[in-house]
Design a protein around this motif. Sequence first.
Motif, PDB file in Angstrom:
ATOM      1  N   GLU A 184      -0.838   5.593   0.211  1.00  0.00           N
ATOM      2  CA  GLU A 184       0.075   5.244  -0.709  1.00  0.00           C
ATOM      3  C   GLU A 184      -0.551   5.084  -2.120  1.00  0.00           C
ATOM      4  O   GLU A 184      -0.266   5.605  -3.205  1.00  0.00           O
ATOM      5  CB  GLU A 184       0.805   4.145  -0.363  1.00  0.00           C
ATOM      6  CG  GLU A 184       2.094   3.779  -1.189  1.00  0.00           C
ATOM      7  CD  GLU A 184       1.963   3.301  -2.651  1.00  0.00           C
ATOM      8  OE1 GLU A 184       2.512   3.394  -3.554  1.00  0.00           O
ATOM      9  OE2 GLU A 184       0.808   2.646  -2.592  1.00  0.00           O
ATOM     10  N   GLU A 185      -1.931   4.634  -1.903  1.00  0.00           N
ATOM     11  CA  GLU A 185      -2.548   4.373  -3.523  1.00  0.00           C
ATOM     12  C   GLU A 185      -3.313   5.744  -3.382  1.00  0.00           C
ATOM     13  O   GLU A 185      -3.786   5.500  -4.823  1.00  0.00           O
ATOM     14  CB  GLU A 185      -3.463   3.232  -3.100  1.00  0.00           C
ATOM     15  CG  GLU A 185      -2.956   1.893  -2.664  1.00  0.00           C
ATOM     16  CD  GLU A 185      -1.951   1.166  -3.553  1.00  0.00           C
ATOM     17  OE1 GLU A 185      -2.084   1.818  -4.758  1.00  0.00           O
ATOM     18  OE2 GLU A 185      -1.789   0.172  -3.436  1.00  0.00           O
ATOM     19  N   MET A 240      -0.918  -4.269   0.200  1.00  0.00           N
ATOM     20  CA  MET A 240       0.009  -4.981   0.843  1.00  0.00           C
ATOM     21  C   MET A 240       0.239  -5.373   2.026  1.00  0.00           C
ATOM     22  O   MET A 240       1.041  -5.193   2.991  1.00  0.00           O
ATOM     23  CB  MET A 240       1.705  -4.113   0.500  1.00  0.00           C
ATOM     24  CG  MET A 240       1.575  -2.811   1.153  1.00  0.00           C
ATOM     25  SD  MET A 240       3.328  -2.350   1.415  1.00  0.00           S
ATOM     26  CE  MET A 240       3.720  -3.151   2.671  1.00  0.00           C
ATOM     27  N   GLU A 251       6.516  -3.889  -0.656  1.00  0.00           N
ATOM     28  CA  GLU A 251       5.716  -3.787  -1.837  1.00  0.00           C
ATOM     29  C   GLU A 251       5.830  -5.072  -2.471  1.00  0.00           C
ATOM     30  O   GLU A 251       6.768  -5.755  -2.520  1.00  0.00           O
ATOM     31  CB  GLU A 251       5.789  -2.831  -2.709  1.00  0.00           C
ATOM     32  CG  GLU A 251       5.514  -1.292  -2.280  1.00  0.00           C
ATOM     33  CD  GLU A 251       3.890  -0.964  -2.410  1.00  0.00           C
ATOM     34  OE1 GLU A 251       3.352  -1.879  -2.780  1.00  0.00           O
ATOM     35  OE2 GLU A 251       3.490   0.020  -2.102  1.00  0.00           O
ATOM     36  N   HIS A 308       2.163   0.181   3.637  1.00  0.00           N
ATOM     37  CA  HIS A 308       0.806   1.027   3.410  1.00  0.00           C
ATOM     38  C   HIS A 308      -0.269   0.214   3.861  1.00  0.00           C
ATOM     39  O   HIS A 308      -0.464  -0.994   3.459  1.00  0.00           O
ATOM     40  CB  HIS A 308       0.672   1.789   2.224  1.00  0.00           C
ATOM     41  CG  HIS A 308       0.513   1.029   1.004  1.00  0.00           C
ATOM     42  ND1 HIS A 308      -0.852   0.519   0.685  1.00  0.00           N
ATOM     43  CD2 HIS A 308       1.429   0.483   0.291  1.00  0.00           C
ATOM     44  CE1 HIS A 308      -0.727  -0.232  -0.213  1.00  0.00           C
ATOM     45  NE2 HIS A 308       0.720  -0.386  -0.864  1.00  0.00           N
TER      46      HIS A 308
HETATM   47 ZN   LIG Z   1       1.174  -1.093  -2.722  1.00  0.00          ZN
END
Ligand SMILES: [Zn+2]
Length: 390
Positions: free
Chosen positions: A144-145, A111, A173, A77
């Motif tokens: 994603e977050e 990431m 990740e 992501h």
């Molecule tokens: Zn992450």
Amino acid sequence: MSLAAVRPSASQTPEQALLEQLIRRESVTPIDAGCQDLIASRLEAIGFTIEHLPFGDVANLWATRGTGAPTLCFAGHTDVVPSGPADQWTSPPFEPTERDGHLFGRGAADMKSGLSSMIVALEAFVAAHPDHRGRLAMLVTSDEEGAARDGIRRVVEHFRERGETIEFCVVGECSSVDAFGDRMMVGRRGSIGATLTVIGRQGHVAYPHLADNPVHRALAAMDELARLRWDEGNAEFPPTSFQITNVRAGTGASNVVPGTAEFDFNLRYSTELDAGTIRKRVVDILDAHRLSYRLDWWLSGEPFLTHPGPLRSAGIEAINAVTGLTPAESTAGGTSDGRFIAQLGTEVVEIGPVNATIHQIDECVRIADLPKLTAVYREIMERLLASPTT
Ligand SMILES: [Zn+2]
């Protein structure tokens, strides 16, 4: 505040240079801020076919090179969590800064380092194996977050409709604990939560026979839920845990019996259980206590597990070859987008840098780990997709 900033030097590795470019793009979830265009241009230059798959506000990128099976996909992501108060950072959160052998910046670990190492590893592998077996792929989202609704979850629904297959997926990740390579994720627990509203009747504390206290009614049921042994776990998962996270009741006055009481709770569960079984057990206990209630569930994700097979073996061998460590194979921690990708029948592992500072003020990554991360991704490709002739 840039006193400690170091200009890019001749000794800077390609993954660090790319990581710094990504950190400078302020991609606070779900904003991509041009990260995926940068990734797409690098992949297009080495023969990848680029497909943008936007859903809602979210940017998603699917890039492939080659045809046939197997497909080895690298996933991650571009979005980051907010920096928090910028003045609490030692150096500005979106200005990559070197100190003490670490590179600081929001997303340095979670990431963008995974993404930059994936791209540099793909470039090196394609240069060495232009006619590699099967298909290389990269799957990137900017959600994603955040809500994680229009990101990989939606892309996987779309992939299922069009019959896309992915045999292997490496998620970048932060999997490592104390040293890079000491842990590889091979699954994740499921996560489900609910808000329980217990309904009573408001009244004066001096006249309890005219009221019906929902707190008193709920306590025994919540105690039973909290004490319940949900399962014993199994070889790959710890026992399921149930936690009450928020309790709300009362008017604020000391002489009023409240009319309702609300409890938020969450379960992190093993592959011994599924969401349907959990819901039924909760309802059975609430009904046994004769409560009047509403229950609003949210399912974050069912658990997934990648069994021992080609990808787990390749991951362990690659980490061992690069770092000398034998990683623990774990299913601990929170959820990740791996839970959605696994629904395609894909073997999924997660390999990334040390997770100690993720989401924190002064997030950082150890600079010496960046080329190691690239080398691990490259070694996985060598094991699964190297052309037979080279
Ligand atoms: Zn992450």
